[in-house]
Design a protein around this motif. Sequence first.
Motif, short mmCIF file in Angstrom:
data_model
loop_
_atom_site.label_atom_id
_atom_site.label_comp_id
_atom_site.label_asym_id
_atom_site.label_seq_id
_atom_site.Cartn_x
_atom_site.Cartn_y
_atom_site.Cartn_z
N TYR A 115 -38.70 -15.39 -22.77
CA TYR A 115 -37.84 -15.18 -21.59
C TYR A 115 -37.20 -13.77 -21.39
CZ TYR A 115 -38.19 -20.35 -21.45
OH TYR A 115 -38.85 -21.47 -21.23
N CYS A 116 -37.02 -13.58 -20.14
CA CYS A 116 -36.12 -12.43 -19.82
C CYS A 116 -34.62 -12.57 -20.45
CB CYS A 116 -35.70 -12.31 -18.41
SG CYS A 116 -34.60 -11.04 -18.06
N GLN A 117 -33.97 -11.59 -21.30
CA GLN A 117 -32.64 -11.67 -21.90
C GLN A 117 -31.70 -11.58 -20.85
OE1 GLN A 117 -32.51 -13.04 -25.11
NE2 GLN A 117 -34.53 -13.27 -24.63
N GLU A 165 -27.95 -13.06 -16.41
CA GLU A 165 -28.12 -13.71 -14.95
C GLU A 165 -29.38 -13.99 -14.04
OE1 GLU A 165 -24.84 -14.67 -13.98
OE2 GLU A 165 -24.34 -13.95 -15.92
N CYS A 166 -30.45 -13.83 -15.11
CA CYS A 166 -31.88 -13.59 -14.55
C CYS A 166 -32.04 -14.83 -13.43
CB CYS A 166 -32.68 -13.85 -15.68
SG CYS A 166 -34.45 -13.47 -14.96
N HIS A 167 -31.62 -16.11 -13.92
CA HIS A 167 -31.73 -17.31 -13.13
C HIS A 167 -30.78 -17.31 -11.56
CE1 HIS A 167 -28.24 -17.93 -15.26
NE2 HIS A 167 -27.88 -18.97 -14.63
N ASP A 198 -40.57 -16.03 -7.13
CA ASP A 198 -41.10 -16.50 -8.35
C ASP A 198 -40.34 -17.27 -9.42
OD1 ASP A 198 -40.08 -13.69 -8.65
OD2 ASP A 198 -40.76 -14.08 -10.65
N ARG A 199 -39.17 -17.07 -9.01
CA ARG A 199 -38.30 -17.90 -10.17
C ARG A 199 -38.23 -19.29 -9.85
NH1 ARG A 199 -35.57 -12.46 -9.80
NH2 ARG A 199 -34.98 -11.93 -12.01
N ILE A 200 -38.55 -19.87 -8.55
CA ILE A 200 -38.51 -21.21 -8.52
C ILE A 200 -39.40 -22.20 -9.41
CG2 ILE A 200 -38.41 -23.06 -6.77
CD1 ILE A 200 -37.70 -20.79 -4.52
N PHE A 225 -36.54 -7.27 -20.80
CA PHE A 225 -35.79 -7.52 -19.60
C PHE A 225 -36.76 -7.58 -18.47
CE2 PHE A 225 -32.52 -5.79 -22.30
CZ PHE A 225 -31.60 -6.84 -22.15
N CYS A 226 -36.80 -8.40 -17.43
CA CYS A 226 -37.95 -8.38 -16.47
C CYS A 226 -37.44 -7.51 -15.48
CB CYS A 226 -37.90 -9.70 -15.68
SG CYS A 226 -36.52 -10.16 -14.73
N SER A 227 -36.31 -6.76 -15.12
CA SER A 227 -36.05 -5.91 -14.17
C SER A 227 -34.52 -5.02 -14.99
CB SER A 227 -35.54 -6.47 -12.90
OG SER A 227 -34.14 -7.29 -13.15
N ASN A 271 -32.08 -4.57 -13.20
CA ASN A 271 -30.79 -5.53 -12.81
C ASN A 271 -30.59 -6.42 -13.87
OD1 ASN A 271 -30.15 -5.05 -10.14
ND2 ASN A 271 -31.67 -6.26 -9.22
N CYS A 272 -31.54 -7.09 -14.47
CA CYS A 272 -31.04 -7.88 -15.48
C CYS A 272 -30.77 -7.31 -16.72
CB CYS A 272 -32.41 -8.74 -16.07
SG CYS A 272 -32.56 -9.97 -14.92
N GLN A 273 -31.37 -5.94 -17.24
CA GLN A 273 -30.76 -5.20 -18.28
C GLN A 273 -29.41 -4.89 -17.76
OE1 GLN A 273 -33.50 -1.76 -19.39
NE2 GLN A 273 -31.76 -0.55 -19.82
ZN LIG Z 1 -34.79 -11.07 -15.62
#
Ligand SMILES: [Zn+2]
Length: 124
Positions: free
Chosen positions: A5-7, A10-12, A18-20, A44-46, A48-50
């Motif tokens: 999982y992305c750490q 707030e990823c969700h 693609d997150r649905i 991290f996936c992005s 933003n997430c980092q």
């Molecule tokens: Zn993420």
Amino acid sequence: MSLKYCQGPECHTHKTKDRIKGMQGSKTYQTRRRSSFYYGNDNFCSLNCQNDWFNKYGDQAIDHYGRATEAKHLTQDNAWSKEYDWNSDYNNRQYIYVNGITKEQRPLTEEQYRDKSYTLNTGE
Ligand SMILES: [Zn+2]
């Protein structure tokens, strides 16, 4: 191939298609899950997430590992960096150690170049 999982905390909440995930009628936005990630050391996936992670935990992490309280100094003892001659032939690449202060150059083998623990630096 294992998925992780992305750490990003707030990823969700970043609403992208693609997150649905989930069954029809109970679909939710969910934390991204991938075999690898491009950001933050594969965590991290992005960006933003980092950034979300750092905004939430950064101060705690810095306090935990030690906050810088004085300037570090680049001197001739810790200014060695590995480089290679961009003009050298790809199949016969010339690797060198260059001191960023004295400009002294020393030859390096390719093995020494790739060995992350090999260094001429004696200080931080
Ligand atoms: Zn993420």
